[in-house]
Design a protein around this motif. Sequence first.
Motif, PDB file in Angstrom:
ATOM      1  N   VAL A 154       0.842  -1.197   0.000  1.00  0.00           N
ATOM      2  CA  VAL A 154       0.000   0.000   0.000  1.00  0.00           C
ATOM      3  C   VAL A 154       0.875   1.243   0.000  1.00  0.00           C
ATOM      4  N   LEU A 155       0.604   2.163  -0.933  1.00  0.00           N
ATOM      5  CA  LEU A 155       1.264   3.461  -0.935  1.00  0.00           C
ATOM      6  C   LEU A 155       0.405   4.404  -0.096  1.00  0.00           C
ATOM      7  N   LEU A 156       0.848   4.665   1.119  1.00  0.00           N
ATOM      8  CA  LEU A 156       0.041   5.403   2.083  1.00  0.00           C
ATOM      9  C   LEU A 156      -0.246   6.833   1.639  1.00  0.00           C
ATOM     10  N   ASP A 157       0.725   7.473   0.964  1.00  0.00           N
ATOM     11  CA  ASP A 157       0.479   8.852   0.523  1.00  0.00           C
ATOM     12  C   ASP A 157      -0.625   8.913  -0.525  1.00  0.00           C
ATOM     13  N   ASP A 184      -6.363   9.900  -2.032  1.00  0.00           N
ATOM     14  CA  ASP A 184      -7.639   9.428  -2.580  1.00  0.00           C
ATOM     15  C   ASP A 184      -8.748   9.485  -1.533  1.00  0.00           C
ATOM     16  N   THR A 185      -8.401   9.113  -0.302  1.00  0.00           N
ATOM     17  CA  THR A 185      -9.401   9.118   0.772  1.00  0.00           C
ATOM     18  C   THR A 185      -9.856  10.533   1.073  1.00  0.00           C
ATOM     19  N   ALA A 186      -8.916  11.455   1.155  1.00  0.00           N
ATOM     20  CA  ALA A 186      -9.272  12.858   1.426  1.00  0.00           C
ATOM     21  C   ALA A 186     -10.136  13.416   0.305  1.00  0.00           C
ATOM     22  N   LEU A 218       1.729  15.502   2.115  1.00  0.00           N
ATOM     23  CA  LEU A 218       1.995  14.101   1.795  1.00  0.00           C
ATOM     24  C   LEU A 218       3.391  13.939   1.208  1.00  0.00           C
ATOM     25  N   ASP A 219       4.312  13.443   2.024  1.00  0.00           N
ATOM     26  CA  ASP A 219       5.650  13.122   1.528  1.00  0.00           C
ATOM     27  C   ASP A 219       5.571  11.850   0.706  1.00  0.00           C
TER      28      ASP A 219
END
Length: 196
Positions: free
Chosen positions: A108-111, A116-118, A133-134
Amino acid sequence: YTQEDLDLLTTLGEQAASATATVQLSERLAQARAFEAFNRLSSFIIHDLKNSVSALSMLTQNARTHFDDPQFRVGALGTLTRTVERMQKLVGRLSTRQAASELEFESVLLDELARDTAASISMGPALHLTLALDSVSSVRGDGDAIQRVIQNLITNAVEATDGVGTVTVRVCSQDDMVACAVTDTGCGMTEEFVRT
């Protein structure tokens, strides 16, 4: 019957009563645990549904004023698609009776997930969303579960601000780990709320 016989019968009766009471308590404990598990599952489902309904509600409110904007329609369609997919996954988990603790691990690419979630959560006109987001290395985890956590945090932050203020979503590397934080300029929780 002698006194010894009566004492033996009394002891046997007390043992039988104790065993019966133990069985009854075990049954009550099992019922309480089942009820607690049901409540926990229900709260997860209600929270997921509440987030989906909130996204759809904000979408319909914004559609009244921005529907003629082609860029809004593209964003709205994306939000609608993601919301439907989340609801379908929720229904799928419920219909297959998949346990809430069963996770599907993947890279999973957290950034990207946080971005996408935001984007799927509509903000009011007086609420500002800041993304810090780094670019970070991928993590191993359940993308859907992580997304639900981030979505819940952002939704809670939006509710805490009462529609006015700033919500910040940050993803960064920290001590050889990847971290995600959601902060807001809202009122926060009172000591009484935390305590009770």
